[in-house]
Design an enzyme around this catalytic site. Structure first.
Site, PDB file in Angstrom:
ATOM      1  N   ALA A  74     -14.745 -46.335 -17.818  1.00  0.00           N
ATOM      2  CA  ALA A  74     -14.533 -45.400 -18.927  1.00  0.00           C
ATOM      3  C   ALA A  74     -15.056 -44.033 -18.512  1.00  0.00           C
ATOM      4  CB  ALA A  74     -15.284 -45.900 -20.153  1.00  0.00           C
ATOM      5  N   GLY A 132     -14.895 -50.349 -17.100  1.00  0.00           N
ATOM      6  CA  GLY A 132     -13.575 -50.550 -17.706  1.00  0.00           C
ATOM      7  C   GLY A 132     -12.488 -50.787 -16.659  1.00  0.00           C
ATOM      8  N   GLU A 163     -12.632 -54.334 -15.843  1.00  0.00           N
ATOM      9  CA  GLU A 163     -12.121 -55.079 -17.002  1.00  0.00           C
ATOM     10  C   GLU A 163     -10.591 -55.058 -17.058  1.00  0.00           C
ATOM     11  OE1 GLU A 163     -14.863 -52.840 -19.510  1.00  0.00           O
ATOM     12  OE2 GLU A 163     -15.602 -54.749 -20.298  1.00  0.00           O
ATOM     13  N   GLU A 175     -22.261 -51.036 -16.330  1.00  0.00           N
ATOM     14  CA  GLU A 175     -22.609 -50.470 -17.649  1.00  0.00           C
ATOM     15  C   GLU A 175     -24.096 -50.551 -17.945  1.00  0.00           C
ATOM     16  OE1 GLU A 175     -20.026 -52.496 -17.072  1.00  0.00           O
ATOM     17  OE2 GLU A 175     -18.276 -51.890 -18.250  1.00  0.00           O
TER      18      GLU A 175
HETATM   19  N1  CO8 Z   1     -16.584 -41.195 -15.813  1.00  0.00           N
HETATM   20  C1  CO8 Z   1     -16.492 -39.861 -15.667  1.00  0.00           C
HETATM   21  N2  CO8 Z   1     -16.533 -39.249 -14.471  1.00  0.00           N
HETATM   22  C2  CO8 Z   1     -16.671 -40.022 -13.380  1.00  0.00           C
HETATM   23  C3  CO8 Z   1     -16.748 -41.425 -13.458  1.00  0.00           C
HETATM   24  C4  CO8 Z   1     -16.700 -42.038 -14.750  1.00  0.00           C
HETATM   25  N3  CO8 Z   1     -16.743 -43.355 -14.938  1.00  0.00           N
HETATM   26  N4  CO8 Z   1     -16.887 -41.929 -12.215  1.00  0.00           N
HETATM   27  C5  CO8 Z   1     -16.876 -40.874 -11.392  1.00  0.00           C
HETATM   28  N5  CO8 Z   1     -16.747 -39.732 -12.087  1.00  0.00           N
HETATM   29  C6  CO8 Z   1     -16.675 -38.348 -11.581  1.00  0.00           C
HETATM   30  C7  CO8 Z   1     -18.024 -37.888 -11.049  1.00  0.00           C
HETATM   31  O1  CO8 Z   1     -18.844 -37.433 -12.079  1.00  0.00           O
HETATM   32  C8  CO8 Z   1     -17.600 -36.796 -10.107  1.00  0.00           C
HETATM   33  O2  CO8 Z   1     -17.259 -35.667 -10.864  1.00  0.00           O
HETATM   34  P1  CO8 Z   1     -17.622 -34.181 -10.344  1.00  0.00           P
HETATM   35  O3  CO8 Z   1     -16.885 -34.037  -9.050  1.00  0.00           O
HETATM   36  O4  CO8 Z   1     -17.154 -33.295 -11.426  1.00  0.00           O
HETATM   37  O5  CO8 Z   1     -19.116 -34.183 -10.134  1.00  0.00           O
HETATM   38  C9  CO8 Z   1     -16.307 -37.340  -9.518  1.00  0.00           C
HETATM   39  O6  CO8 Z   1     -15.830 -38.317 -10.434  1.00  0.00           O
HETATM   40  C10 CO8 Z   1     -16.503 -38.019  -8.177  1.00  0.00           C
HETATM   41  O7  CO8 Z   1     -17.530 -38.996  -8.302  1.00  0.00           O
HETATM   42  P2  CO8 Z   1     -18.790 -39.077  -7.313  1.00  0.00           P
HETATM   43  O8  CO8 Z   1     -19.143 -37.724  -6.792  1.00  0.00           O
HETATM   44  O9  CO8 Z   1     -19.885 -39.828  -8.012  1.00  0.00           O
HETATM   45  O10 CO8 Z   1     -18.144 -39.916  -6.122  1.00  0.00           O
HETATM   46  P3  CO8 Z   1     -18.864 -40.988  -5.185  1.00  0.00           P
HETATM   47  O11 CO8 Z   1     -17.856 -41.364  -4.177  1.00  0.00           O
HETATM   48  O12 CO8 Z   1     -20.199 -40.503  -4.721  1.00  0.00           O
HETATM   49  O13 CO8 Z   1     -19.163 -42.271  -6.144  1.00  0.00           O
HETATM   50  C11 CO8 Z   1     -18.623 -43.934  -7.795  1.00  0.00           C
HETATM   51  C12 CO8 Z   1     -18.107 -42.936  -6.751  1.00  0.00           C
HETATM   52  C13 CO8 Z   1     -19.441 -45.049  -7.104  1.00  0.00           C
HETATM   53  C14 CO8 Z   1     -17.427 -44.521  -8.495  1.00  0.00           C
HETATM   54  C15 CO8 Z   1     -19.569 -43.193  -8.788  1.00  0.00           C
HETATM   55  O14 CO8 Z   1     -18.896 -42.023  -9.248  1.00  0.00           O
HETATM   56  C16 CO8 Z   1     -19.950 -43.994  -9.986  1.00  0.00           C
HETATM   57  O15 CO8 Z   1     -20.860 -44.822  -9.911  1.00  0.00           O
HETATM   58  N6  CO8 Z   1     -19.256 -43.777 -11.143  1.00  0.00           N
HETATM   59  C17 CO8 Z   1     -19.593 -44.365 -12.411  1.00  0.00           C
HETATM   60  C18 CO8 Z   1     -19.224 -45.818 -12.460  1.00  0.00           C
HETATM   61  C19 CO8 Z   1     -19.609 -46.393 -13.792  1.00  0.00           C
HETATM   62  O16 CO8 Z   1     -20.745 -46.350 -14.227  1.00  0.00           O
HETATM   63  N7  CO8 Z   1     -18.624 -47.002 -14.475  1.00  0.00           N
HETATM   64  C20 CO8 Z   1     -18.825 -47.618 -15.747  1.00  0.00           C
HETATM   65  C21 CO8 Z   1     -18.492 -46.639 -16.818  1.00  0.00           C
HETATM   66  S1  CO8 Z   1     -18.919 -47.235 -18.428  1.00  0.00           S
HETATM   67  C22 CO8 Z   1     -17.618 -48.225 -18.846  1.00  0.00           C
HETATM   68  O17 CO8 Z   1     -16.667 -48.404 -18.131  1.00  0.00           O
HETATM   69  C23 CO8 Z   1     -17.752 -48.828 -20.231  1.00  0.00           C
HETATM   70  C24 CO8 Z   1     -16.720 -49.870 -20.468  1.00  0.00           C
HETATM   71  C25 CO8 Z   1     -16.348 -49.916 -21.896  1.00  0.00           C
HETATM   72  C26 CO8 Z   1     -14.875 -50.081 -22.084  1.00  0.00           C
HETATM   73  C27 CO8 Z   1     -14.068 -49.175 -21.200  1.00  0.00           C
HETATM   74  C28 CO8 Z   1     -12.639 -49.110 -21.569  1.00  0.00           C
HETATM   75  C29 CO8 Z   1     -11.887 -48.054 -20.767  1.00  0.00           C
END
Ligand code: CO8
Length: 257
Positions: free
Chosen positions: A63, A108, A111, A131
């Site tokens: 998400a 997500g 999922e 999460e």
């Molecule tokens: N949401 C928003 N922005 C994101 C997300 C995300 N989930 N993941 C990455 N981004 C953005 C980063 O903030 C970054 O943005 P910017 O360039 O503006 O700083 C850009 O994407 C690139 O990301 P990274 O620089 O972090 O890239 P890396 O290669 O270093 O890392 C990862 C990639 C490992 C994917 C890392 O970005 C990460 O850990 N992301 C978050 C993963 C996460 O926590 N996911 C769970 C989200 S909560 C969720 O899904 C709740 C579920 C509920 C239902 C969902 C239904 C849709």
């Protein structure tokens, strides 16, 4: 239809393409559009099977955390049913579905993959439910579908820790079904479901419904679901064609409509 989620149809296979670089973060616009696209894929007669794909780099990193960060409890009371509808719409497509996972399938994103019948992933892919590290739990079916797929102990390990699972471990625990070189993920996923194009679609639909609904209920209720769906197939062309072909030409020669 949103430009962030497209339905592309080729040779009987519908590809649901999530396209929101860089990480395919699943914002509310995608969640709404995804439900619509799943309904279309379910209904269209020219689609026999579905691949969900996020492109060559990433499946979906979850998400959109930046969008969710400012939401209140009352916002989420309203929004949380959409989160589940979103993966439910995919799970209920009455056709074979496969996730083609490149890069990350997290939160997500994982999922979405769990709501497919199968998962093909890249050898360098990472899956997980991180999460917990945001102080929340999976909200689009992850606690339920992951536990059903890999068992409660493994699901608790993955959900409680939020750790990323690599492709080899995912294969070993049954979280994914095939691991292939990254460049081959989409073609391997297509290949997996291509066999259902031109097949007995009513029978496949009934088989999927019997297995999926059966997993939600006790054995006796599941057997009753199977019995009714089994009998119902005797009102379809699939049964007529399949059995007539067997009797007249032998096994495996039937051509279905
Ligand atoms: N949401 C928003 N922005 C994101 C997300 C995300 N989930 N993941 C990455 N981004 C953005 C980063 O903030 C970054 O943005 P910017 O360039 O503006 O700083 C850009 O994407 C690139 O990301 P990274 O620089 O972090 O890239 P890396 O290669 O270093 O890392 C990862 C990639 C490992 C994917 C890392 O970005 C990460 O850990 N992301 C978050 C993963 C996460 O926590 N996911 C769970 C989200 S909560 C969720 O899904 C709740 C579920 C509920 C239902 C969902 C239904 C849709």
């Amino acid at each position: 239809m949103s430009a962030l989620v497209r339905l592309e149809v080729e040779a009987g296979i519908g590809t649901i393409r999530i396209d929101r670089p860089p990480m395919n973060a699943l914002n509310a616009e995608i969640q709404h559009a995804f439900v619509e696209v799943c309904r279309e894929a379910a209904e269209r007669a020219d689609i026999a099977a579905v691949v969900v794909y996020g492109g060559e780099k990433v499946f979906a990193a979850g998400a959109d955390v930046k969008e969710m960060a400012t939401m209140s409890y009352t916002d989420m009371v309203e929004h949380s049913s959409l989160l589940q509808d979103f993966t439910r719409a995919l799970a209920r497509i009455p056709k074979p579905t496969v996730a083609a996972v490149t890069g990350y399938a997290l939160g997500g994103g994982c999922e979405v993959a769990l709501a497919c019948d199968w998962r093909v992933c890249a050898d360098d892919a990472r899956l997980g439910q991180p999460e917990i590290l945001l102080g929340i739990i999976p909200g689009a079916g992850g606690t339920q579908r992951l536990a059903r797929l890999v068992g409660p102990a493994k699901a608790k390990d993955i959900v409680f820790s939020g750790r990323f699972v690599d492709a080899q471990e995912a294969l070993a625990i049954g979280l994914v079904d095939r691991v292939v070189p990254a460049a081959d993920v989409y073609s391997a996923a297509r290949e997996l479901v291509a066999r259902y194009v031109g097949g007995p679609r009513f029978a496949v639909r009934a088989a999927k419904e019997a297995i999926d609904r059966g997993l939600e209920v006790d054995l006796e209720t599941g057997l009753e679901i199977e019995r009714q769906l089994f009998a119902g197939l005797f009102a379809t062309k699939d049964q007529e064609t399949g059995m007539r072909s067997f009797v007249e030409q032998g096994p495996g020669k039937a051509t279905f409509e």
